[in-house]
Structures are given as structure tokens and as C-alpha cells.
Motif scaffolding. Structure first.
Motif, mmCIF file in Angstrom:
data_model
loop_
_atom_site.group_PDB
_atom_site.id
_atom_site.type_symbol
_atom_site.label_atom_id
_atom_site.label_comp_id
_atom_site.label_asym_id
_atom_site.label_seq_id
_atom_site.Cartn_x
_atom_site.Cartn_y
_atom_site.Cartn_z
ATOM 1 N N MET A 230 40.515 52.364 64.285
ATOM 2 C CA MET A 230 40.831 51.693 63.048
ATOM 3 C C MET A 230 41.313 52.708 62.017
ATOM 4 N N ALA A 231 41.893 52.214 60.947
ATOM 5 C CA ALA A 231 42.577 53.072 59.988
ATOM 6 C C ALA A 231 41.872 53.106 58.634
ATOM 7 N N ALA A 232 42.213 54.122 57.873
ATOM 8 C CA ALA A 232 41.788 54.218 56.477
ATOM 9 C C ALA A 232 42.935 53.667 55.629
ATOM 10 N N ILE A 233 42.682 52.544 54.964
ATOM 11 C CA ILE A 233 43.707 51.868 54.173
ATOM 12 C C ILE A 233 43.395 52.063 52.697
ATOM 13 N N CYS A 234 44.325 52.672 51.993
ATOM 14 C CA CYS A 234 44.175 52.874 50.553
ATOM 15 C C CYS A 234 44.715 51.645 49.833
ATOM 16 N N VAL A 235 43.913 51.106 48.929
ATOM 17 C CA VAL A 235 44.328 49.950 48.152
ATOM 18 C C VAL A 235 44.484 50.365 46.695
ATOM 19 N N PHE A 236 45.692 50.159 46.170
ATOM 20 C CA PHE A 236 45.969 50.377 44.762
ATOM 21 C C PHE A 236 45.906 49.025 44.069
ATOM 22 N N CYS A 237 45.212 48.968 42.919
ATOM 23 C CA CYS A 237 45.096 47.706 42.186
ATOM 24 C C CYS A 237 44.556 47.965 40.786
ATOM 25 N N ALA A 238 44.509 46.915 39.998
ATOM 26 C CA ALA A 238 44.083 47.000 38.603
ATOM 27 C C ALA A 238 42.593 47.285 38.473
ATOM 28 N N SER A 239 42.264 47.996 37.402
ATOM 29 C CA SER A 239 40.854 48.246 37.104
ATOM 30 C C SER A 239 40.451 47.613 35.778
ATOM 31 N N SER A 240 41.291 46.759 35.261
ATOM 32 C CA SER A 240 41.016 46.102 33.984
ATOM 33 C C SER A 240 39.803 45.191 34.085
ATOM 34 N N ARG A 241 39.033 45.154 33.018
ATOM 35 C CA ARG A 241 37.850 44.279 32.948
ATOM 36 C C ARG A 241 38.188 42.888 32.413
ATOM 37 N N THR A 242 39.441 42.646 32.074
ATOM 38 C CA THR A 242 39.810 41.387 31.409
ATOM 39 C C THR A 242 40.759 40.526 32.231
ATOM 40 N N LEU A 243 40.684 40.627 33.529
ATOM 41 C CA LEU A 243 41.596 39.891 34.403
ATOM 42 C C LEU A 243 41.097 38.477 34.688
ATOM 43 N N ASP A 244 42.041 37.603 35.003
ATOM 44 C CA ASP A 244 41.687 36.264 35.466
ATOM 45 C C ASP A 244 40.909 36.381 36.776
ATOM 46 N N ARG A 245 40.027 35.458 36.998
ATOM 47 C CA ARG A 245 39.179 35.435 38.189
ATOM 48 C C ARG A 245 40.007 35.456 39.479
ATOM 49 N N ARG A 246 41.170 34.818 39.478
ATOM 50 C CA ARG A 246 41.969 34.742 40.706
ATOM 51 C C ARG A 246 42.360 36.121 41.218
ATOM 52 N N TRP A 247 42.575 37.084 40.316
ATOM 53 C CA TRP A 247 42.941 38.432 40.744
ATOM 54 C C TRP A 247 41.739 39.163 41.326
ATOM 55 N N LEU A 248 40.583 38.931 40.752
ATOM 56 C CA LEU A 248 39.365 39.522 41.296
ATOM 57 C C LEU A 248 39.061 38.937 42.674
ATOM 58 N N ASP A 249 39.284 37.635 42.810
ATOM 59 C CA ASP A 249 39.080 36.982 44.115
ATOM 60 C C ASP A 249 40.056 37.520 45.162
ATOM 61 N N LEU A 250 41.303 37.745 44.758
ATOM 62 C CA LEU A 250 42.296 38.311 45.674
ATOM 63 C C LEU A 250 41.848 39.691 46.149
ATOM 64 N N GLY B 244 48.639 47.328 36.865
ATOM 65 C CA GLY B 244 49.437 47.774 35.731
ATOM 66 C C GLY B 244 50.024 49.157 35.958
ATOM 67 N N LEU B 245 50.059 49.952 34.903
ATOM 68 C CA LEU B 245 50.706 51.254 34.954
ATOM 69 C C LEU B 245 50.076 52.191 35.981
ATOM 70 N N GLY B 246 48.757 52.235 36.033
ATOM 71 C CA GLY B 246 48.100 53.119 36.996
ATOM 72 C C GLY B 246 48.426 52.737 38.425
ATOM 73 N N THR B 247 48.434 51.451 38.697
ATOM 74 C CA THR B 247 48.767 50.958 40.035
ATOM 75 C C THR B 247 50.198 51.319 40.398
ATOM 76 N N LEU B 248 51.112 51.113 39.456
ATOM 77 C CA LEU B 248 52.510 51.452 39.709
ATOM 78 C C LEU B 248 52.693 52.952 39.887
ATOM 79 N N ASP B 249 51.973 53.743 39.113
ATOM 80 C CA ASP B 249 52.034 55.198 39.261
ATOM 81 C C ASP B 249 51.631 55.605 40.674
ATOM 82 N N GLU B 250 50.551 55.025 41.172
ATOM 83 C CA GLU B 250 50.086 55.345 42.524
ATOM 84 C C GLU B 250 51.093 54.892 43.577
ATOM 85 N N LEU B 251 51.598 53.670 43.435
ATOM 86 C CA LEU B 251 52.596 53.162 44.374
ATOM 87 C C LEU B 251 53.818 54.074 44.408
ATOM 88 N N PHE B 252 54.343 54.412 43.242
ATOM 89 C CA PHE B 252 55.559 55.215 43.199
ATOM 90 C C PHE B 252 55.327 56.642 43.688
#
Length: 181
Positions: free
Chosen positions: A1-21, A107-115
Motif C-alpha cells: 500500500m502507498a503513502a498518500i498525501c492529502v492537501f486540503c483546507a485547515s479553516s475552522r469556518t467551513l461548511d459541514r459538507r467539506w468536513l464530511d468530504l 485555499g491559498l495553502g492548499t494551492l501552494d502545496e498543489l503547485f
């Protein structure tokens, strides 16, 4: 199996649907037997993806700069938590520890990591698969802009082709799994 890095938001003010995702992503990674590599935070989607992975029996590796540990946002429940001296060394270590990359909404941090990961791939510094999860069209404007860059010759088509875009977590992980075998 692999080590998969996940980039995503760390904001505390997100809609529940993003946290569920994010929680769904972590759980699905674990069900497939993958290790989660994350930014080592316990808040927002970053915390939810790690909690989701652990809830499904997965192993979590967090990489976090000391400054964020000092702000008390470290995921202390991580199976392994690596502390770096700054954000640049964090990204470098996350890239080194990962076999593939999955980008969720963020947001910006996620995009920074992706790029960062994408740019190093275009320079042939790694050949690790990268998938962008375009849940509910979140990244559609960015994808359209990137296509415009390619159309205007600011981005080579081969570089654009290094990033796979998937509409769901399941299809994104299927794409990663197919590239990892």
C-alpha cells in the motif's frame, strides 16, 4: 500500500459538507490500506481527513511546522507527527514521505502545496501521481484558467496532463490506485 498525501483546507469556518468530504477521504484511504500523510493539523478539513482515516483503522503521518505546534493546532493523535522548522521544509518532507498526492478543496495553502508538487513533477524531480478532486465544481474556474495557460503556451500540454482531475473521492482514489500498481 502507498503513502498518500492529502492537501486540503485547515479553516475552522467551513461548511459541514467539506468536513464530511475530508472525513470520507480519510476513511476511504484507510479502507484501501493506504497511509495518510497530512499537514499535521487537527483543525478544518485537515483534522477531519486524519480523524476519518483513524476511524477506519488507518495509519496517519502528520508533518507540521513548529510555529503551528506553538499555536496548538497540531494533530497530537497522529500515529507519527514530524515537526519541521518552517513551511518550506514541511512541504519538502511531505513530498519525500509520499507516494502520491490528492488535493481536496482548499485555499491559498492548499494551492501552494498543489503547485509545489506539480511544478517539481513538471521538472521531472519526481514522477508521483497527483489527483485534484473537483467536488461540486470547486476547482472548475482554476481548471479553466490552467487550460487557458496551456492554450497560450504558458504551460506545456504534457505538464497539464500530469494532473488528473476527478469529480469524486472514489474516482480520485481509483485514479491514484491505477497509477500506483
Amino acid at each position: 500500500m502507498a503513502a498518500i498525501c492529502v492537501f486540503c483546507a485547515s479553516s475552522r469556518t467551513l461548511d459541514r459538507r467539506w468536513l464530511d468530504l475530508a472525513a470520507e477521504t480519510g476513511a476511504e484511504l484507510a479502507r484501501r490500506g493506504h497511509t495518510l500523510v497530512s499537514g499535521g493539523g487537527c483543525v478544518g478539513m485537515m483534522g477531519a481527513v486524519a480523524d476519518g482515516a483513524r476511524s477506519a483503522g488507518g495509519y496517519t503521518l502528520g508533518v507540521i511546522p513548529q510555529a503551528l505546534v506553538d499555536l496548538e493546532v497540531a494533530d497530537l493523535a497522529s500515529d507519527e507527527l514530524l515537526v519541521t522548522d518552517g513551511m518550506a521544509s514541511r512541504k519538502t518532507l511531505m513530498i519525500e514521505k509520499s507516494d502520491a498526492f490528492l488535493t481536496l478543496p482548499g485555499g491559498l495553502g492548499t494551492l501552494d502545496e498543489l503547485f509545489e508538487v506539480w511544478t517539481t513533477a513538471t521538472l521531472a524531480l519526481h514522477a508521483k501521481p497527483m489527483v485534484l478532486v473537483d467536488a461540486d465544481g470547486f476547482y472548475r474556474p482554476l481548471i479553466d484558467w490552467l487550460q487557458t495557460l496551456a492554450d497560450r503556451h504558458f504551460l506545456k500540454p504534457a505538464g497539464l496532463g500530469l494532473l488528473t482531475v476527478a469529480p469524486t473521492v472514489r474516482s480520485a482514489l481509483d485514479a491514484l490506485d491505477s497509477r500506483l500498481t
